[in-house]
Design a protein around this motif. Sequence first.
Motif, PDB file in Angstrom:
ATOM      1  N   ASP A 131       0.840  -1.211   0.000  1.00  0.00           N
ATOM      2  CA  ASP A 131       0.000   0.000   0.000  1.00  0.00           C
ATOM      3  C   ASP A 131       0.871   1.256   0.000  1.00  0.00           C
ATOM      4  N   ILE A 132       2.030   1.167   0.650  1.00  0.00           N
ATOM      5  CA  ILE A 132       2.927   2.341   0.675  1.00  0.00           C
ATOM      6  C   ILE A 132       3.485   2.561  -0.732  1.00  0.00           C
ATOM      7  N   ARG A 133       3.868   1.470  -1.379  1.00  0.00           N
ATOM      8  CA  ARG A 133       4.392   1.587  -2.752  1.00  0.00           C
ATOM      9  C   ARG A 133       3.314   2.177  -3.676  1.00  0.00           C
ATOM     10  N   ASP A 134       2.083   1.700  -3.519  1.00  0.00           N
ATOM     11  CA  ASP A 134       0.997   2.205  -4.364  1.00  0.00           C
ATOM     12  C   ASP A 134       0.745   3.702  -4.115  1.00  0.00           C
ATOM     13  N   TYR A 135       0.863   4.087  -2.862  1.00  0.00           N
ATOM     14  CA  TYR A 135       0.649   5.503  -2.498  1.00  0.00           C
ATOM     15  C   TYR A 135       1.709   6.393  -3.169  1.00  0.00           C
ATOM     16  N   ILE A 136       2.965   5.940  -3.137  1.00  0.00           N
ATOM     17  CA  ILE A 136       4.054   6.731  -3.748  1.00  0.00           C
ATOM     18  C   ILE A 136       3.852   6.779  -5.267  1.00  0.00           C
TER      19      ILE A 136
END
Length: 505
Positions: free
Chosen positions: A81-86
């Motif tokens: 989810d962090i990767r998707d957010y970035i």
Amino acid sequence: MVAEHFDVLIMGAGLSGIDAAYHLQKLCPGKSYVILEQRERIGGTWDLFRYPGIRSDSDMLTMGYSFRPWTHPKAISPGDDIRDYITATAHDEGIERNIRFRHQIKRAAWSSQEAKWTVEAVRTSPGGGEEAVTLTCNFLFSCAGYYRYSAGYLPEFPNASRFQGRMIHPQAWPENLDYTGKRVVIIGSGATAVTLLPAMARTAGHVTMLQRSPTYIISAPEQDKIANWLRRVMPAMWAYRLSRWKNVCFLTLFYRLSQRYPNFVKKRLLKRVQESVGADFDVATHFTPRYNPWAQRLCLVPDADMFEAIKSGRASVVTDHIETFTEKGILLKSGKELQADIIVTATGLVMQALGGADLSVDGQRVDPSKALAYKGVMMSGVPNLASVFGYINASWTLKADLICNYVCRLLNFMDRKGVRQVTPKSGNETAVAPFVENFSPGYIERALASWPKQGSKPPWRVYQDYFRDSILLKWSSIDDGVLEFSNPPEALAAPQPLELAQSAQ
Ligand SMILES: Cc1cc2nc3c(=O)[nH]c(=O)nc-3n(C[C@H](O)[C@H](O)[C@H](O)COP(=O)(O)OP(=O)(O)OC[C@H]3O[C@@H](n4cnc5c(N)ncnc54)[C@H](O)[C@@H]3O)c2cc1C
């Protein structure tokens, strides 16, 4: 051939590189910029690490960008989810088109005559071929993180080659590794080990975390109830800002309390661990560190998942030293043998500054260890260079945001003054402390000698304090008498645009 030129060149398309690009677009809209990224994707750390359970160990309300609300219900978030957010940030803000993937920066040379950096990179084609690429820029902004990407830290274990099972480093997790029913030993006690333990224990036969010495572990709810409630009753950005401040204040208070009353905080932390893991568990041996809270980063576990795994019997902790590896596992100094099918070496990172690139200024190689860190952002004697290094006691992004904002202020100030070169001048200031103080995990201690140093007073101090940094980076005057502004000789000779000449007076 004339090299392609940009006002700003950003090294790295991770959390910080995208942050830097957003700030440049917003605060310095006239500036051209490019991001060179050595990998094939956006996300840096959050794309590289793929081990089971990978997640943040600080809350996403402070690890999200100041300008883009974190709207997932989980405040301690899975890595995906962090990767998707970035990635979504880069996409939505139109940053993606300015990224050149598979470009690894090898060196950068500053010329005071021309007031620009010549940056040499190697471009790798999908087929594996390599090609040299040269670009120039006025300002180099390193957002390359703080560790080596090619391989993690692996100590020399006695007779490691004897082990007949599989050995894996979390930084290079094999795709589709099946550990169902397998006996797993994780060497280490840091954030990665405590994340892996409950995640692997779900399907492994048994997971043992083997540590030389314990780490402070604190359990927090995976979901931030207050943040989630605020999001229901007000616009997402307001809710995010309020929740962010709540958490910044709480974390700052907790850190300061730990520095001031370490014994009190230690007792409270250990009491909570005992409650989570059960009255019979030997907390003194396995969860009581030899150092005070925050002398190393505290490990955060969501909803006590690690303690639950231990209580269920699917996982255990052994505090001992390795005598030797054997064919079947690890023989400990105590004489006990841990049998394993898989050994995970969660032994840490190799720190690396400036993405491993070599820097020179007017033909002289830059030795970062001889430089002083200016506001934790620039280096004494090195013109037009900034880099991001986040907090060790709070979310990285809090500082990354402040640094990106500061760099934009600096660039705008230089434009107003009609100057092209800025160099922090240390004068009589001398090195009195390492870049990071009172913080002693192995990977930091191994590297600090080669990093810039701190001086005795601001702006040569590197704070781990969001409030002090806000003043230093956001609210203090750019022209502080320490930064030297200048122009190359040829620029002095050239006529200045009327507007710039007027504002420079
Ligand atoms: C497993 C793990 C968990 C973490 N958890 C947290 C957490 O919960 N909270 C927190 O605040 N921090 C955490 N951190 C710290 C983390 O690194 C930061 O959160 C954040 O990802 C740093 O972003 P960055 O963009 O500065 O660096 P990175 O994420 O490291 O990205 C740097 C980028 O620069 C590129 N690059 C490097 N060198 C070059 C070069 N020479 N040329 C071109 N490109 C280059 C890399 O490929 C990469 O894409 C964690 C770190 C790790 C390793």
